[in-house]
Design a protein around this motif. Sequence first.
Motif, PDB file in Angstrom:
ATOM      1  N   ALA A  40       0.825  -1.208   0.000  1.00 18.83           N
ATOM      2  CA  ALA A  40       0.000   0.000   0.000  1.00 18.83           C
ATOM      3  C   ALA A  40       0.860   1.260   0.000  1.00 18.83           C
ATOM      4  N   ALA A  41       1.960   1.252   0.754  1.00 25.58           N
ATOM      5  CA  ALA A  41       2.821   2.443   0.807  1.00 25.58           C
ATOM      6  C   ALA A  41       3.486   2.706  -0.532  1.00 25.58           C
ATOM      7  N   THR A  42       4.032   1.679  -1.168  1.00 24.41           N
ATOM      8  CA  THR A  42       4.676   1.874  -2.471  1.00 24.41           C
ATOM      9  C   THR A  42       3.656   2.266  -3.536  1.00 24.41           C
ATOM     10  N   THR A  43       2.460   1.663  -3.471  1.00 25.03           N
ATOM     11  CA  THR A  43       1.412   2.019  -4.436  1.00 25.03           C
ATOM     12  C   THR A  43       0.958   3.460  -4.240  1.00 25.03           C
ATOM     13  N   GLY A  44       0.692   3.825  -2.995  1.00 22.33           N
ATOM     14  CA  GLY A  44       0.254   5.193  -2.724  1.00 22.33           C
ATOM     15  C   GLY A  44       1.298   6.224  -3.096  1.00 22.33           C
ATOM     16  N   TYR A  45       2.573   5.929  -2.874  1.00 24.15           N
ATOM     17  CA  TYR A  45       3.636   6.868  -3.225  1.00 24.15           C
ATOM     18  C   TYR A  45       3.766   7.010  -4.738  1.00 24.15           C
ATOM     19  N   ALA A  46       3.653   5.886  -5.442  1.00 21.34           N
ATOM     20  CA  ALA A  46       3.772   5.941  -6.897  1.00 21.34           C
ATOM     21  C   ALA A  46       2.648   6.770  -7.515  1.00 21.34           C
ATOM     22  N   VAL A  47       1.425   6.577  -7.030  1.00 19.13           N
ATOM     23  CA  VAL A  47       0.296   7.323  -7.586  1.00 19.13           C
ATOM     24  C   VAL A  47       0.362   8.784  -7.172  1.00 19.13           C
ATOM     25  N   PHE A  84       0.528  10.928   1.442  1.00 18.28           N
ATOM     26  CA  PHE A  84       1.713  11.358   0.693  1.00 18.28           C
ATOM     27  C   PHE A  84       1.458  12.681  -0.034  1.00 18.28           C
ATOM     28  N   ASP A  85       0.217  12.944  -0.403  1.00 19.07           N
ATOM     29  CA  ASP A  85      -0.099  14.215  -1.052  1.00 19.07           C
ATOM     30  C   ASP A  85       0.142  15.401  -0.121  1.00 19.07           C
ATOM     31  N   THR A  86       0.088  15.175   1.190  1.00 18.95           N
ATOM     32  CA  THR A  86       0.301  16.273   2.143  1.00 18.95           C
ATOM     33  C   THR A  86       1.780  16.539   2.393  1.00 18.95           C
ATOM     34  N   ILE A  87       2.659  15.645   1.961  1.00 18.46           N
ATOM     35  CA  ILE A  87       4.098  15.834   2.150  1.00 18.46           C
ATOM     36  C   ILE A  87       4.631  16.678   0.992  1.00 18.46           C
ATOM     37  N   PRO A  88       5.311  17.773   1.261  1.00 20.64           N
ATOM     38  CA  PRO A  88       5.772  18.663   0.181  1.00 20.64           C
ATOM     39  C   PRO A  88       6.644  17.940  -0.831  1.00 20.64           C
ATOM     40  N   PHE A  89       6.417  18.237  -2.098  1.00 22.72           N
ATOM     41  CA  PHE A  89       7.194  17.614  -3.171  1.00 22.72           C
ATOM     42  C   PHE A  89       8.641  18.092  -3.168  1.00 22.72           C
ATOM     43  N   GLU A  90       8.887  19.232  -2.499  1.00 21.36           N
ATOM     44  CA  GLU A  90      10.255  19.742  -2.424  1.00 21.36           C
ATOM     45  C   GLU A  90      11.196  18.775  -1.719  1.00 21.36           C
TER      46      GLU A  90
END
Length: 303
Positions: free
Chosen positions: A115-122, A188-194
Amino acid sequence: MSTSTVTTTAPADRPADEKPAPRPSRRRGESGLLARLTTHGVLTVASLIALFPVAWLVFLSLGPDKDDYLRPGGIWGKMTLDNYTFVLQNTNFFDWLKSSLIVSLGTTFIGVLVAATTGYAVSRMRFPGYRKFMWVLLLTQMFPVAVLMVPMYQILSDLQLVDSYLGLILVYCSTAVPYCAWLMKGYFDTIPFEIDEAGRVDGLTPFGTFARLILPLAKPGLAVAAFYSFITAFGEVAFATTFMLDDEKYTLAVGLQSFVSEHDAQRNLMAATAVLIAIPVSAFFYLVQKNLVTGLTAGGTKG
């Protein structure tokens, strides 16, 4: 004729710069005494309502007779721990516990990893059909257990995984992973992409960025996903009853059914077993509860 003059002492005039003492004002967000008492009263009542079923279950487990639940008042004079002794010494409780822990921890590890790898990839990558992929995961949650039972049994039979821990773990992962993937994607969407960009500047690979930078910040989301996966596998009955054929491989939820027959039900032993079943779940919740609070990413981009 004499006149007398009465002199009255006038109060001393206040200095012009002296101001009256300000009245104590309530701070913004501070509630009054009545509001605080009402809040504490409501919370106390809600806590008692939540704790009552647990306390009632423990109380019934102390009754020596199977019909004590019909006359609970009579338990006070004959409380005993014989039900717990019987369950621990005369049943396969520890075999059930071992099976439950193997299946639950295996489901938690594999489910959270996928789930973590899938959620991060998406969340971070834009590949063709990534939105449809997430909707397909959500769509799998719409099918009831009765519809999935036969095709899953056929698949496990072809793979020779019927009556095996791995087969049951994979079945539970098919239920836990879709929900946890949605959960982790949103977190993961809440973690800054920076942060990802900083990792690439430092020479980290995408997987290195994910493992060394993103996962430590995603502990609250991982804790929720782990707890959901553990509970899903620990308390499930239908799949475990169908796919586990050996008595020694029964999980606790399935073993609890052994106290119920066609014409009889040993409710005192069921209550004692249910209390024992709640102990591992409570211990697991205690281990992850400190990470269930979000907000660990605050200030992650400072610097």
